[in-house]
Design an enzyme around this catalytic site. Structure first.
Site, mmCIF file in Angstrom:
data_model
loop_
_atom_site.group_PDB
_atom_site.id
_atom_site.type_symbol
_atom_site.label_atom_id
_atom_site.label_comp_id
_atom_site.label_asym_id
_atom_site.label_seq_id
_atom_site.Cartn_x
_atom_site.Cartn_y
_atom_site.Cartn_z
ATOM 1 N N CYS A 160 0.829 -1.203 0.000
ATOM 2 C CA CYS A 160 0.000 0.000 0.000
ATOM 3 C C CYS A 160 0.867 1.259 0.000
ATOM 4 C CB CYS A 160 -0.948 0.002 1.196
ATOM 5 S SG CYS A 160 -0.146 0.340 2.779
ATOM 6 N N CYS A 202 2.759 2.121 3.342
ATOM 7 C CA CYS A 202 3.923 1.266 3.601
ATOM 8 C C CYS A 202 5.068 1.618 2.656
ATOM 9 C CB CYS A 202 3.537 -0.206 3.444
ATOM 10 S SG CYS A 202 2.648 -0.879 4.873
ATOM 11 N N CYS A 219 -2.940 -4.864 1.616
ATOM 12 C CA CYS A 219 -1.490 -4.673 1.581
ATOM 13 C C CYS A 219 -0.769 -5.920 2.074
ATOM 14 C CB CYS A 219 -1.106 -3.469 2.451
ATOM 15 S SG CYS A 219 0.675 -3.176 2.567
ATOM 16 N N CYS A 234 1.376 -4.507 5.687
ATOM 17 C CA CYS A 234 0.652 -4.091 6.903
ATOM 18 C C CYS A 234 -0.681 -4.787 7.081
ATOM 19 C CB CYS A 234 0.460 -2.580 6.905
ATOM 20 S SG CYS A 234 -0.758 -1.981 5.705
ATOM 21 N N ASP A 292 0.770 -2.090 64.998
ATOM 22 C CA ASP A 292 -0.039 -3.275 65.281
ATOM 23 C C ASP A 292 -1.497 -2.874 65.453
ATOM 24 O OD1 ASP A 292 2.164 -4.905 65.163
ATOM 25 O OD2 ASP A 292 2.544 -4.822 67.332
#
Length: 506
Positions: free
Chosen positions: A21, A24, A109, A112, A321
């Site tokens: 794509c 990318c 794609c 990706c 305590d």
């Protein structure tokens, strides 16, 4: 202006033909500006196609006295066959010498898996915004994080190996070192460089999107293992096992979940405990609650409600305590509120919250309640062994005493004692002998068998054991010093000498 240059054209064409794509492609070409990635996908694709249009697509080999074209093509085919010997023959060399993909007509794609196609568009962004609005969180700064299927990393390496082979065969003028520098932008987890929101200062609110692919839904948990394996494998071994370039998938990635979370908020203050029947934290033995409440719960229940937090973590400067009161200016404490939905409060609202806590119970009181940072809590724990505490103890002796019998204790300063881990806490603390210091003592005579002892000690001193000796496990002790059998009837913490949190003007 289109972000690619003429030097990128051959790589861009190669990737587009193999099913990659536009976004990318930008990453592989080292485009580090955010603006191009924000354009609609169809617009990016059209602009990329226009950019790649040339009169004739040819392989150009910049070498001296290049061999005949037929020899060059044969060499290229042989090299590609070697790389893809375990693959499916996704590449073919066409007549004019360019490389094309048999799967180039697929939409998803091949790198990706569609994440930088469908999920960078406005429709998905609107879904994320709707999720944030519906979550009901208050926030100032935003971090957007993304989790990807590990196979994306493998696909990136496969595409890079394909580009590298093509470059070495056909584009001598484009240095491989430059290609590696560009490729750094594609390496996991730097996808977030495109998708994330850059902010200044501390990030408190996070929106997390988790992606998965239908073929590998469960592999989301193994990203780091995949990354380590990719870093260790040799390039030639990788190319033998994985066809390059990666094939185009049949389905796009899906979103497993969109999560909203807020960073923890920290509230600090000091508390007084007036009950001798109230533990600091819930007292539960073998799953059974022994007492109905605790200091921790009496404070945190109100904070959880007001901050709309999911849970909390309580810490303090030491602990007393269940039968010990904490008086004076109180004991410093801090509460971490996990994933709070409300975080914005005025000082007046915090003051009103403190008043609400104090009115809800006569067993405790809170002062100096305030919002603090995670780093500031470290001051509460600093000098844990060096800080001092002051106590008041009512002591009984088996022998009748007079005032003169206890006065010598007033003259003792910086008395060192050795304390073996007390029997009463041996089930939860390791056996050891700890040296502690009694800085000073002051006695007040009550009657023939009772006197009150005020003492200032090093933090971590077991006061009860210092009085009765714990069957000789603490030496010296009050009974040994007075040559009597002594026991402690009441104990109060008068002060915890930690100058934190800052005192407020109430």
């Amino acid at each position: 202006m289109f972000p690619l240059t003429e030097e990128n054209k051959h790589v861009a064409r190669l990737l587009l033909n193999t099913g990659t794509c536009p976004r990318c492609i930008f990453r592989f070409c080292g485009v580090d500006s955010h603006a191009p990635y924000r354009l609609p996908y169809e617009e990016l694709l059209n602009e990329l196609r226009k950019f790649l249009e040339t009169e004739k697509d040819e392989l150009i080999l910049e070498v001296l006295n290049p061999p005949p074209k037929k020899i060059r093509l044969q060499e290229l085919e042989d090299r590609i066959d070697n790389v893809n010997q375990n693959g499916e023959g996704r590449l073919s060399v066409i007549e004019d010498g360019s490389i094309a993909s048999r799967n180039s007509n697929l939409n998803v794609c091949n790198v990706c898996l569609g994440i930088l196609q469908e999920f960078c568009e406005k429709d998905f962004i609107k879904k994320v915004c709707q999720k944030v609005e519906a979550s009901g969180f208050e926030f100032t700064n935003l971090v957007f994080s993304v989790s990807f299927p590990p196979q994306l990393s493998v696909r990136e390496v496969r595409s890079f190996a394909h580009i590298k082979l093509y470059q070495s065969l056909s584009l001598g003028r484009n240095d491989i070192v430059q290609l590696k520098e560009a490729y750094k932008w594609t390496t996991h987890p730097l996808f977030s460089e495109e998708l994330g929101v850059p902010i200044d200062g501390k990030s408190l609110f996070e929106v997390s999107v988790v992606f998965a692919h239908p073929e590998t839904v469960e592999d989301c948990h193994f990203l780091m293992a995949v990354m380590k394996a990719l870093n260790k494998i040799k390039e030639e071994d990788f190319c033998k096992q994985f066809p390059c370039p990666p094939n185009s998938p049949k389905a796009v990635c899906t979103v497993l979940e969109i999560e909203c979370a807020h960073g923890a908020v920290f509230v600090a203050g000091r508390y007084n405990k007036y009950s001798r029947n109230l533990p600091q934290t819930p007292w539960i033995i073998d799953g059974e609650r022994k007492l109905e409440s605790s200091v921790e719960e009496l404070i945190s229940d109100h904070l959880l409600t007001v901050f709309k937090a999911e849970s909390f973590n309580f810490s303090s400067s030491g602990r007393e305590d269940v039968d010990v009161r904490t008086l004076g200016n109180g004991r410093p404490f801090a509460i971490e509120l996990v994933n709070p939905h409300r975080v914005h409060f005025t000082s007046q609202e915090i003051k009103e919250l403190q008043q609400k806590i104090n009115k809800s119970s006569n067993k405790i009181q809170v002062r100096d309640l305030q919002l603090v940072t995670r780093e500031a809590i470290g001051h509460m724990k600093e000098g844990e062994e060096e800080k001092t505490k002051t106590y008041s103890a009512l002591i009984w002796t088996n022998k009748a005493i007079q005032k003169k019998d206890i006065e010598f204790l007033n003259d003792i300063k910086d008395l060192k004692i050795d304390q073996k881990t007390p029997l009463r806490v041996l089930h939860r603390r390791p056996l050891a002998v700890r040296t502690r210091v009694i800085h000073f003592m002051e006695t007040h005579y009550v009657d023939a068998h009772h006197f009150r002892l005020y003492l200032k000690t090093q933090a971590g001193t077991y006061i009860k054991e210092f009085v009765h000796g714990d069957f000789g496990r603490t030496k010296p002790n009050i009974g040994l010093l007075m040559n009597v059998t002594a026991d402690i009837l009441e104990l109060d913490v008068e002060s915890v000498d930690v100058d934190w949190p800052p005192a407020l003007d109430d």
